[in-house]
Design a protein around this motif. Sequence first.
Motif, PDB file in Angstrom:
ATOM      1  N   HIS A 104       0.803  -1.221   0.000  1.00  0.00           N
ATOM      2  CA  HIS A 104       0.000   0.000   0.000  1.00  0.00           C
ATOM      3  C   HIS A 104       0.839   1.276   0.000  1.00  0.00           C
ATOM      4  CE1 HIS A 104      -3.711  -2.207   0.566  1.00  0.00           C
ATOM      5  NE2 HIS A 104      -3.166  -2.883   1.567  1.00  0.00           N
ATOM      6  N   ASP A 145      -9.237   5.614  -0.273  1.00  0.00           N
ATOM      7  CA  ASP A 145      -8.662   5.756   1.057  1.00  0.00           C
ATOM      8  C   ASP A 145      -7.212   6.197   0.935  1.00  0.00           C
ATOM      9  OD1 ASP A 145     -11.036   4.832   2.038  1.00  0.00           O
ATOM     10  OD2 ASP A 145     -10.286   2.848   2.616  1.00  0.00           O
ATOM     11  N   ASP A 168      -2.208   4.144   0.095  1.00  0.00           N
ATOM     12  CA  ASP A 168      -3.565   4.110  -0.452  1.00  0.00           C
ATOM     13  C   ASP A 168      -4.504   3.328   0.469  1.00  0.00           C
ATOM     14  OD1 ASP A 168      -2.777   1.503  -0.846  1.00  0.00           O
ATOM     15  OD2 ASP A 168      -3.266   1.444  -2.979  1.00  0.00           O
ATOM     16  N   VAL A 169      -4.225   3.388   1.757  1.00  0.00           N
ATOM     17  CA  VAL A 169      -5.031   2.716   2.765  1.00  0.00           C
ATOM     18  C   VAL A 169      -4.985   3.561   4.042  1.00  0.00           C
ATOM     19  CG1 VAL A 169      -3.108   1.377   3.706  1.00  0.00           C
ATOM     20  CG2 VAL A 169      -5.436   0.476   3.880  1.00  0.00           C
TER      21      VAL A 169
END
Length: 736
Positions: free
Chosen positions: A38, A115, A270-271
Amino acid sequence: MNNLLRRALIVVTLGATFAGTSYAQFERIGGPYTVDEHTKLLLHFDDTSNAGLNESPLTDDAIIEAKSSSSYFFIPHSIDSLMDLGTSLYLENDSRSDSTYIHVPDDDDLDLTGDWTMEGWVNVFTFGTGGDDWRSVPRFIMKPGTDTYWWPNYWVEMWGNTRQYQVGFYTEVSGDRQHHPAISTANNVFEPGKWAHLAYLRDTTRQIIAALVHDENRELVWYGTYDLVARGYEGALPLTNANDLFIGWAGPPSTESWLHGYIDEFRISDVMRNFAVPPIVTNVTEISNQTDDPTEYVVEATMIPWVQGAVIQNAVIYYSVDGGDTYSTATMTDQGGDVYRGVIPQQSPGTIVRYYVEAEDDNALSARKPEAEDLNFGVFAPNSQTLELDFEGDLTDGSAYGHEAIAPDMPNFVADAKVGSQAAEFPANPPASTDYDSSYLYIESPFLTSEEFTVDFWFKYEADTALPYIRIVCRTNNTSGSQHVDQNYYVRTEPNQGLLAQYLVHPDSSNRTKDNVSLTMVTKTDTVGGEIVEHQVWVPNQWYRAIFQRSQDAAVFELRDESDAAIYRVVDNEDIALNPPLYPAQGPFLLGWARNSWDEIPRRFVGKMDGVNVFNYAAYDLDTTDYWNVPATKVGELRDADKPLSFALGQNYPNPFNPTTAIDYTIAEASNVTLEVYDVLGAKVRTLVSGAQSAGTHTATWDARNDAGAKVAGGAYFYRLQAGDNVKTMKMMLLK
């Protein structure tokens, strides 16, 4: 020991440190971090031979731009809590000629719409406080926009004038690309010369964004959330673009966004990272002023654990009736659907209730809302006098509310009075040890603003020069430094010794016909026997009584001479349902100064005041027809000051501004007037004035919204005035 091994050992150590506590499940805030699937970007700034080394394989290495290699350098951390981060990177931007920054080439993996967690350490050394300073709004993270750089995909920035952080993103709503959901921290959260960790999280499932600020010891010092659904941004996606990601600057052509200081451990994911984030608290009931009838005051709030699987364990209202010295508590109970409800018991008239709510989850993580300042409301008796200042040797309020009037410099109490035996004198030369603008009064109270109101006072101006735009009485709407614009109501001096009474119309009124109700008294001239005769609204060294009243039927501004006979009356006969006053207010009630000056000229009242009275209803049976019977005050040959009014458009004030500014203009004769705001592309943004107006000086305000009511982006704008065949355009700057 290589970096990878050192970081692995730290992760193991942290797990052992927190074992046996509820915090064992959380990732340590601030790193040092290792790459996972991520991680979109990870900059440690530990490899001095490759300063921009990015450990994420998904995006390119960062590029450092500088005038010379001496404009940036690496320095080991010296604070125990940060030693495990190795070295940090210094960006030198302590002069306007510097231009040190980092950028990462554009990549699809940096165009984020889902997210995310954006984070890093920053230590700002110097900063600017005005829009003309190159460090006034340093950008920590920014993916500048394509249409204009201040419409970015996302940003994390600092504001020098308030020492706060702000995070946000730009989005499009119904074709309008100028929407920017954002969180601003409380003022003074960032301290120059001290490390802070900033984290910006976006949760698309719950449609929340959050900001966390931790100090150098990794202790949480500020936390705030923004409910996208409640603010009208349900499902809104950030605007992506093909521009590089910038660190330490907003990108071209920005001139005010340079960061001077240190940065470290910069990561974009991206989390939502599994940090120890407190619960989300939103939709707290904001209680308006209450009459003395209700037996309790209901407070509701939405409370959701941020941590997956956690539950809200305690929900509490904290309220104070002694100015915040002590707080009582009231338990809030679960009403279903994440809504909690509690009640504050009945209070007596004159009580100011301060309150906030707090939620705690089963990980012992807690959050309060509001994050800093309490909410407040007052309990009042309808149709009552809320202020009575007679200045009989002191600042005692004779009303039932017993307000405390505060004087940075105590006025003199003199025998030249209109009510009782003494009046308050605001001297022209306050003590040398104090600020030139220190001779004024202010009162912190929710009781001095109401839908209907009457403001009544005597004044005697005694300075040699009568400056325009002095707020004699001013009820501000905020607690920031823009009191001279953002006001519920005020009475001020105008050019050529005129007067203006004005109140802001509530922006949520769907039927409003104007942004503010302005009642202007202008000096008039005529010719008698070949001589110019001037009728000044007021002259120095004479007592006048001013009454500004808003009833259900009309707004009236009446001026009376020292014998209490009416000499001037201006009326707006539109019903209050069309243009209700902005109510309530959060800022102080001021006498003698607005506590701000856009041009650094101290525009304060010099002279005497007496009999200051405020009522929460229309207390007087005033005539609602215009009236003028001002005596002649000057006779003589025509001078420049006596010439007929000419067309003029003044520079807006303040400038730059955020979020509200005022524009003064003069029209020589009655005519149809338009005042419009345009963007740099020539597109009309907002019509401020459109219709017939009488000759004289007028004031319009702009709240940085377009005709649809949406907030516009920061940057340059133009305002254009047309009256008959006369046209003039000027430029203004909105700070984001």
